[in-house]
Design a protein around this motif. Structure first.
Motif, PDB file in Angstrom:
ATOM      1  N   PRO A 144      97.818 -67.272  48.353  1.00  0.00           N
ATOM      2  CA  PRO A 144      96.525 -66.689  48.724  1.00  0.00           C
ATOM      3  C   PRO A 144      95.740 -67.488  49.821  1.00  0.00           C
ATOM      4  O   PRO A 144      95.176 -66.918  50.756  1.00  0.00           O
ATOM      5  CB  PRO A 144      95.793 -66.555  47.423  1.00  0.00           C
ATOM      6  N   GLU A 145      95.725 -68.907  49.708  1.00  0.00           N
ATOM      7  CA  GLU A 145      95.160 -69.778  50.549  1.00  0.00           C
ATOM      8  C   GLU A 145      95.788 -69.701  51.823  1.00  0.00           C
ATOM      9  O   GLU A 145      95.031 -69.583  53.025  1.00  0.00           O
ATOM     10  CB  GLU A 145      95.408 -71.036  50.068  1.00  0.00           C
ATOM     11  N   CYS A 146      97.123 -69.286  51.999  1.00  0.00           N
ATOM     12  CA  CYS A 146      97.744 -69.227  53.373  1.00  0.00           C
ATOM     13  C   CYS A 146      97.412 -67.879  53.781  1.00  0.00           C
ATOM     14  O   CYS A 146      97.056 -67.873  55.066  1.00  0.00           O
ATOM     15  CB  CYS A 146      99.461 -69.363  53.185  1.00  0.00           C
ATOM     16  N   ASN A 147      97.315 -66.817  52.962  1.00  0.00           N
ATOM     17  CA  ASN A 147      96.937 -65.606  53.349  1.00  0.00           C
ATOM     18  C   ASN A 147      95.450 -65.721  53.989  1.00  0.00           C
ATOM     19  O   ASN A 147      95.352 -64.724  55.226  1.00  0.00           O
ATOM     20  CB  ASN A 147      97.071 -64.596  52.400  1.00  0.00           C
ATOM     21  N   ASP A 148      94.657 -66.352  53.492  1.00  0.00           N
ATOM     22  CA  ASP A 148      93.173 -66.542  54.176  1.00  0.00           C
ATOM     23  C   ASP A 148      93.425 -67.185  55.613  1.00  0.00           C
ATOM     24  O   ASP A 148      92.581 -66.541  56.549  1.00  0.00           O
ATOM     25  CB  ASP A 148      92.442 -67.277  53.094  1.00  0.00           C
ATOM     26  N   LEU A 149      94.268 -68.209  55.687  1.00  0.00           N
ATOM     27  CA  LEU A 149      94.038 -68.614  57.145  1.00  0.00           C
ATOM     28  C   LEU A 149      94.917 -67.731  57.851  1.00  0.00           C
ATOM     29  O   LEU A 149      94.400 -67.737  59.138  1.00  0.00           O
ATOM     30  CB  LEU A 149      95.344 -69.891  56.944  1.00  0.00           C
ATOM     31  N   ILE A 150      95.817 -66.912  57.447  1.00  0.00           N
ATOM     32  CA  ILE A 150      96.373 -66.005  58.501  1.00  0.00           C
ATOM     33  C   ILE A 150      95.294 -65.052  59.061  1.00  0.00           C
ATOM     34  O   ILE A 150      95.067 -64.655  60.123  1.00  0.00           O
ATOM     35  CB  ILE A 150      97.356 -65.219  57.764  1.00  0.00           C
ATOM     36  N   MET A 151      94.631 -64.392  57.999  1.00  0.00           N
ATOM     37  CA  MET A 151      93.573 -63.484  58.301  1.00  0.00           C
ATOM     38  C   MET A 151      92.266 -64.130  59.187  1.00  0.00           C
ATOM     39  O   MET A 151      92.013 -63.423  60.229  1.00  0.00           O
ATOM     40  CB  MET A 151      93.037 -62.906  57.151  1.00  0.00           C
ATOM     41  N   SER A 190     114.701 -69.485  61.835  1.00  0.00           N
ATOM     42  CA  SER A 190     113.627 -68.426  61.707  1.00  0.00           C
ATOM     43  C   SER A 190     112.607 -68.982  60.533  1.00  0.00           C
ATOM     44  O   SER A 190     112.986 -69.162  59.525  1.00  0.00           O
ATOM     45  CB  SER A 190     114.386 -67.139  60.948  1.00  0.00           C
ATOM     46  N   GLY A 191     111.683 -69.231  61.224  1.00  0.00           N
ATOM     47  CA  GLY A 191     110.422 -69.488  60.236  1.00  0.00           C
ATOM     48  C   GLY A 191     110.023 -68.266  59.127  1.00  0.00           C
ATOM     49  O   GLY A 191     109.736 -68.789  58.032  1.00  0.00           O
ATOM     50  N   ILE A 225     102.043 -69.093  63.355  1.00  0.00           N
ATOM     51  CA  ILE A 225     102.369 -70.536  63.730  1.00  0.00           C
ATOM     52  C   ILE A 225     101.548 -71.579  62.584  1.00  0.00           C
ATOM     53  O   ILE A 225     101.991 -72.530  62.068  1.00  0.00           O
ATOM     54  CB  ILE A 225     101.813 -71.025  65.043  1.00  0.00           C
ATOM     55  N   ILE A 226     100.238 -71.057  62.471  1.00  0.00           N
ATOM     56  CA  ILE A 226      99.270 -71.658  61.425  1.00  0.00           C
ATOM     57  C   ILE A 226      99.982 -71.720  59.981  1.00  0.00           C
ATOM     58  O   ILE A 226     100.060 -72.525  59.350  1.00  0.00           O
ATOM     59  CB  ILE A 226      97.999 -71.366  61.436  1.00  0.00           C
ATOM     60  N   ALA A 227     100.456 -70.500  59.630  1.00  0.00           N
ATOM     61  CA  ALA A 227     101.225 -70.290  58.379  1.00  0.00           C
ATOM     62  C   ALA A 227     102.244 -71.347  58.086  1.00  0.00           C
ATOM     63  O   ALA A 227     102.585 -71.850  57.052  1.00  0.00           O
ATOM     64  CB  ALA A 227     101.321 -68.766  58.178  1.00  0.00           C
ATOM     65  N   GLN A 228     103.049 -71.298  59.309  1.00  0.00           N
ATOM     66  CA  GLN A 228     104.213 -72.253  59.395  1.00  0.00           C
ATOM     67  C   GLN A 228     103.817 -73.846  58.879  1.00  0.00           C
ATOM     68  O   GLN A 228     104.392 -74.371  58.068  1.00  0.00           O
ATOM     69  CB  GLN A 228     105.042 -72.276  60.545  1.00  0.00           C
TER      70      GLN A 228
END
Length: 499
Positions: free
Chosen positions: A71-78, A275-276, A326-329
């Motif tokens: 969820p924390e990464c989902n927040d960064l993505i959004m 592939s990331g 990119i940020i998620a990676q």
């Protein structure tokens, strides 16, 4: 409180549904934009209702692509959805994060760069774009060399196995490069390095090896390919290089097969794509290509623009793209670290073993995939006289499972298999549940008359009768080959796999 929240949620759903039905009285146009606007709640509900008919991504075992993140990464993505990655001057931190990812991947793949040096590489929208860029670099280097030698440079070719993903065919067709494929044989479903080197000539821009075949997950022998090609280069002076398509295996081998030589430790490997959004554990939309050294990427392929505020080098097939992947990676790299990735991949391998053993216990399947490779299980039916793998795949859909059935490329077209990709979110309990559903499907199809139960039986009947006349009885092998060719025609030759 639980009851109250449930009632509230149900009420909201009912309100949205009622709102949509109230305002959307006519069918939503499929080909033309609606003449009038609709309330946002109605638009949401119309689309949400249609999307409910999609398959469940976690049960889509056809795809290598990541379907779950924290969820924390989902927040960064959004939070970064509205950032255009190409605006480097406006979003310098995002650019820095991309550069850090390139360096981390380069060191993971043993690129010859020092701790303070910057690696040569770029983020892409997937391995398809990464392969196009790597292929263009090989083609341009080969052309420049041929021009300098005063030799023709109009007939470049690339040597691959017939098991390559369709993006290699796209590269060859789009950029006018002949694709020379090493044919497969029954029981050996990857490129044979000996045959590949035999096909190399003075017009070969590179040999492409696959670390993680789309068909079976198997790693090709890049070390042997490097040895054989080195010997041929010494004899001919061609200096033909190697590209490794590690779209699936690039984030597998470093963690579970650290001693396997396939990457920049081999001198002829000049570029690698990963592939990331596969085992790099990021949602769809990110890939990477890394070059061994600066001289392996011709400078004339790099564009420089300044209309976004500063001089910005760019080497991509597209221009604008989102920053979120990119940020998620970068999040996954610093969140998991080497230890975390190793733990995730080892867990995938363990669940693969559980699934494989469960299938073997049924006594009904031959396992086609290998133990060393991408965590997947490819398997074929021992007896296809009553039904085929295509029938099994079709029947499993009623449980929600999406499992591809396909035939092998030339010259192994008569082999038809099912393939289950084991991702991070495919747990041991899901593996056991899948085996139980496969056993249930087999039991049900066994109990049905052949002429009623399956599409394969219908195909068999058509093959054994031509215009009402009985043809010469064919062997089981011949009939199976005919059946698989029939399914290939239905699929229109479509390759399996996602980049």
């Amino acid at each position: 409180m639980v009851i109250a929240s449930t009632i509230a949620a149900d009420s909201d759903a009912l309100l949205h549904s009622t709102f949509a039905s109230r305002y959307v009285r006519a069918p939503v146009p499929r080909f033309k934009m609606p003449e009038k606007s609709m309330p946002k709640e109605a638009a949401y509900q119309v689309i949400n209702d249609e999307l409910m008919l999609d398959g469940n991504p976690r049960l889509n075992l056809a795809s290598f692509v990541t379907t779950w993140m924290e969820p924390e990464c989902n927040d960064l993505i959004m939070a970064s959805m509205n950032k255009n990655y190409v605006d480097m001057d406006e979003y310098p931190v995002t650019t820095e994060l991309q550069n850090r990812c390139v360096n981390m991947i380069a060191h993971l793949l043993h690129a010859p760069v020092g701790d303070d040096e910057t690696a040569i590489g770029v983020g892409t929208v997937g391995s398809s774009e990464a392969i196009m860029l790597a292929g263009l670099a090989f083609k341009r280097k080969w052309q420049n060399k041929r021009k300098a030698e005063g030799k023709p440079y109009d007939k470049p070719n690339i040597v691959t196995g017939a098991n390559v993903q369709v993006c290699w065919e796209k590269f060859a067709r789009y950029f006018e490069v002949e694709l020379k494929e090493v044919k497969l044989t029954e029981g050996y479903y990857v490129m044979d390095p000996v045959k590949a080197v035999e096909m190399v000539d003075e017009n070969t821009i590179c040999v492409a090896a696959i670390l993680g075949s789309t068909l079976t997950g198997e790693f090709e022998d890049v070390k042997l390919l490097n040895e054989l090609l080195t010997k041929k280069n010494e004899e001919t002076g061609w200096n033909t290089p190697i590209h490794v398509d590690a779209a699936s295996g690039g984030f597998i081998a470093p963690f579970v097969c650290p001693d396997l030589l396939w990457d920049f430790r081999l001198p002829l490997v000049k570029s690698i794509n990963v592939s990331g959004h596969k085992y790099g554990l990021v949602y769809a939309g990110v890939g990477w290509v890394i070059w061994r050294a600066k001289e392996d990427l011709p400078e004339e392929l790099i564009f420089h623009i300044n209309y976004l505020g500063s001089d910005q080098p760019t080497f991509t097939l597209n221009f604008s793209k989102g920053s979120s992947q990119i940020i998620a990676q970068y999040y996954q790299f610093i969140r998991l670290g080497f230890e975390g990735y190793k733990r995730v991949i080892e867990n995938c391998m363990e669940n693969t073993r559980v699934l494989k053993e469960g299938l073997e216990k049924t006594g009904r399947f031959d396992i086609v995939s290998k133990d060393v490779g991408v965590p997947l299980v490819a398997f074929s039916l021992k007896d296809s006289s009553k039904y085929s793998v295509f029938d099994i795949a079709e029947n499993l859909r009623r449980f929600g499972w999406i499992i591809p059935a396909y035939t092998m490329p030339a010259d192994a077209q008569h082999i038809a298999v099912l393939r289950v990709v084991v991702r991070e979110d495919f747990s041991r309990s899901l593996a056991e549940r899948l085996v139980s559903h496969i056993e249930q499907v087999l039991k049900e199809m066994d109990s049905l008359p052949v002429h009623v139960s399956t599409t394969t039986a219908t195909v068999r009947e058509k093959l054994e009768n031509t215009e009402g006349k009985k043809v010469v009885k064919k062997s089981e092998r011949e009939i199976q080959e005919e059946i698989t060719r029939y399914w290939r025609r239905l699929a229109d030759g479509k390759r399996i796999g996602v980049c």
